[in-house]
Design an enzyme around this catalytic site. Structure first.
Site, PDB file in Angstrom:
ATOM      1  N   GLY A  51       9.463  10.832  -6.080  1.00  0.00           N
ATOM      2  CA  GLY A  51      10.026   9.611  -5.494  1.00  0.00           C
ATOM      3  C   GLY A  51      11.527   9.614  -5.614  1.00  0.00           C
ATOM      4  N   CYS A  78       7.608  15.962 -10.013  1.00  0.00           N
ATOM      5  CA  CYS A  78       8.988  15.476  -9.947  1.00  0.00           C
ATOM      6  C   CYS A  78       9.134  14.117 -10.656  1.00  0.00           C
ATOM      7  CB  CYS A  78       9.426  15.441  -8.482  1.00  0.00           C
ATOM      8  SG  CYS A  78      11.202  15.438  -8.291  1.00  0.00           S
ATOM      9  N   TYR A  79       9.389  13.033  -9.923  1.00  0.00           N
ATOM     10  CA  TYR A  79       9.483  11.722 -10.580  1.00  0.00           C
ATOM     11  C   TYR A  79       8.207  11.443 -11.367  1.00  0.00           C
ATOM     12  CZ  TYR A  79       9.703   6.640 -11.224  1.00  0.00           C
ATOM     13  OH  TYR A  79       9.696   5.383 -11.771  1.00  0.00           O
ATOM     14  N   HIS A 165       8.086  21.030  -6.329  1.00  0.00           N
ATOM     15  CA  HIS A 165       7.099  20.444  -5.412  1.00  0.00           C
ATOM     16  C   HIS A 165       6.071  21.483  -4.968  1.00  0.00           C
ATOM     17  CE1 HIS A 165       8.891  16.474  -4.855  1.00  0.00           C
ATOM     18  NE2 HIS A 165      10.010  17.109  -5.173  1.00  0.00           N
ATOM     19  N   GLU A 167       3.499  20.971  -3.223  1.00  0.00           N
ATOM     20  CA  GLU A 167       2.882  20.593  -1.943  1.00  0.00           C
ATOM     21  C   GLU A 167       3.630  21.133  -0.724  1.00  0.00           C
ATOM     22  OE1 GLU A 167       4.514  18.743  -4.035  1.00  0.00           O
ATOM     23  OE2 GLU A 167       5.589  17.081  -3.124  1.00  0.00           O
ATOM     24  N   ASP A 223      -7.593   9.948  19.542  1.00  0.00           N
ATOM     25  CA  ASP A 223      -7.984   8.949  18.550  1.00  0.00           C
ATOM     26  C   ASP A 223      -8.950   7.918  19.121  1.00  0.00           C
ATOM     27  OD1 ASP A 223      -6.068  10.385  17.275  1.00  0.00           O
ATOM     28  OD2 ASP A 223      -4.524   8.842  17.372  1.00  0.00           O
ATOM     29  N   LYS A 365      -4.773  13.521  11.489  1.00  0.00           N
ATOM     30  CA  LYS A 365      -5.038  13.957  12.875  1.00  0.00           C
ATOM     31  C   LYS A 365      -5.932  15.213  12.935  1.00  0.00           C
ATOM     32  CE  LYS A 365      -3.557  13.230  17.225  1.00  0.00           C
ATOM     33  NZ  LYS A 365      -3.405  11.900  17.826  1.00  0.00           N
TER      34      LYS A 365
END
Ligand code: XMP
Length: 509
Positions: A51, A78-79, A165, A167, A223, A365
């Protein structure tokens, strides 16, 4: 399931995507989430996200401390790591300078989380503060040149902290680290499949709707088509889809939809031809925002009056996706944070006093596409590129006439055919034509021409927030241009848009 606490990082959706790619269900929730609700979710592990705050900032986000006493693994990123360090009795140092970019991660102790990863690997850093003193029970598991505590581990509690990170793709073994967390530390199973989701969701819709009626605004996009098909599977003809032809659609769009969804898949669709109404209202309008407002307003009016004809409808179904929900809930807000309505039918549920059904609201998606395949939608619908609600209305710069729309439709059809033939269709986020409000001089046969110019727009993107202009082969661009100029009367010049987003947008208006 894995609970991801959103401390406001721009990479939060990526964490969720990575977890789901491992076929483990996860949810992103704000830090203010109630502890009883966390217990109800029965998470097998918790990920505390990164964050923008420093834990020393006033009002920096906090969570209920009891999450560290649930006897389940926690991964702080991280944060999230700094927050864990501070909460468990360690200390964090405020940095003078941010560390940003690639760094070499030196793994000192494998301690499970780095299983299968070489001692030296690259990682992506984006932080200011760092850990100074580890809380009791933690050991430093990896360092970089600038950050001594790049990863910390408390093996007995299965608490992990990454300053980098995992990710983002730049951390090349990041996904493996997350897998080690999910499967080895948390003991998750690969149970999140679209087959199971479809079954559960159909059952849930049946139970909720009972014998009542549902209406849905069908646009023909992925969608709304997947939502319609899922609900149709649950309650059949109790669902009525309303399809409004605003005259701003691609060539033969309504007819194609009729064949696929109505004739082949037996959906109950109410087609409304409102071309005249839209084109009359748009007559001589050139301002982009005004065009959008007019199109939106007329759509809502028509939808409302058509919906009223369906007596006894109690539910309105929408194809809202998970990113819409995540983006609209504040990182610092509570679980009751406002959720925005779908932009194409915004405001309808409140006005019409209908209850909402949003079966895709926890899906990304790519998962919606998988679900579409699972419930029998044809590939052609599942892989359709996004098309804006105001349609060709925002792709004709200047004023809109039936004649100009037909020119654009013919150009657009050629682009679509050639892009599909070349195998680029699925690789591109969007590819389409724009009709410009200027003319240029040309020569055809021995004659001077003075005709329209069209632009080709083709972009790659993951989420439409950013986009890059597609580096299409010159040969393909040449074929498209030749065909347009030879086959579409009224066009004598084709240009290619080489702007990225930002600073440009994908659509021209
Ligand atoms: P921009 O032009 O803002 O577009 O870069 C981002 C993405 O959103 C689509 N778009 C819309 N979709 N209703 C929609 O359903 C709209 O009013 C609308 N405007 C833009 C656009 O096609 C692109 O994929």
């Amino acid at each position: 399931m894995i609970l991801i606490i959103d401390f406001g990082s721009q990479y939060n959706q990526l964490i969720a995507r990575r977890v789901r790619e491992c076929r483990v269900y996860c949810r992103i929730e704000p830090p203010g989430i109630d502890f009883d609700y966390i217990k109800e979710l029965h998470p097998e592990g918790i990920i505390l996200s990164g964050g923008p705050s420093s834990i020393y900032d006033q009002g920096s986000p906090v969570i209920d401390h009891r999450v560290f006493e649930m006897n389940i693994p926690v991964l702080g990123i991280c944060y999230g790591m700094q927050y864990m360090v501070d909460s468990l009795g360690g200390s964090v140092r405020q940095a003078e300078k941010r560390e940003y970019g690639f760094a070499e991660l030196n793994i000192k102790k494998d301690l499970g989380i780095f299983k299968g990863i070489e001692k030296k690997t690259d990682c992506w850093m984006s932080h200011g503060d760092s850990m100074e003193k580890a809380p009791a029970g933690f050991a430093i598991a990896a360092s970089t040149e600038n950050t001594k505590a790049a990863a910390i581990v408390n093996s007995s509690k299965k608490f992990y902290g990454f300053q980098f990170h995992p990710e983002v793709q730049h951390t090349s073994k990041g996904k493996l680290m997350l897998k080690n967390f999910l499967f080895d530390a948390c003991g998750c199973q690969r149970t999140w499949t679209m087959k199971k989701f479809a079954g559960d969701s159909i059952e849930e819709i049946r139970k909720r709707v009972k014998k009542k009626k549902v209406i849905l605004g069908l646009s023909g996009g992925v969608d709304s088509s997947v939502t319609a098909m899922l609900i149709h599977k649950a309650i059949g003809k109790q669902l009525t889809c309303i399809f409004v032809d605003n005259g701003l659609l691609r060539k033969n769009e309504a007819e194609k939809l009729k064949i696929t969804l109505e004739q082949h898949l037996d959906l109950n669709i109410h087609f409304v031809n409102a071309e005249k109404k839209f084109l009359d209202a748009l007559d001589k309008v050139t301002d982009p925002e005004q065009k959008r407002k007019i199109i939106g307003k007329i759509f809502i009016g028509i939808f409302e009056s058509e919906a009223k004809k369906i007596k006894g409808a109690e539910f309105l179904a929408q194809g809202t996706l998970y990113p819409d929900i995540i983006e609209s809930q504040s990182a610092f807000g509570g679980p009751t944070a406002v959720i925005k309505s779908h932009h194409n039918v915004g405001g309808l549920p409140e006005k019409m006093k209908l209850k909402l059904i949003e079966p895709l609201k926890h899906l990304f998606k790519d998962e919606v596409r998988l679900l579409g395949g699972e419930i029998g939608l044809p590939d052609e619908l599942i892989w359709r590129q996004p098309f804006p609600g105001p349609g060709l209305g925002v792709r004709i710069i200047g004023y809109i006439t039936k004649k100009r729309l037909d020119i654009l439709r013919n150009v657009d059809e050629i682009i679509m055919e050639e892009i599909k033939k070349s195998g680029y269709y699925k690789k591109l986020w969007q590819s389409f034509a724009v009709l410009l409000p200027i003319k240029s001089v040309g020569v055809m046969g021995d004659k001077r021409t003075y005709e329209n110019i069209t632009a080709i727009r083709a972009v790659t993107s993951d989420d439409a927030m950013t986009a890059d202009w597609a580096k299409l082969p010159h040969k393909l661009l040449g074929t498209i241009s030749n065909r347009i100029i030879n086959e579409v009367s009224g066009v004598n010049r084709v240009v290619y848009d080489i702007s990225s987003k930002p600073p440009s947008t994908i659509e021209w208006e």
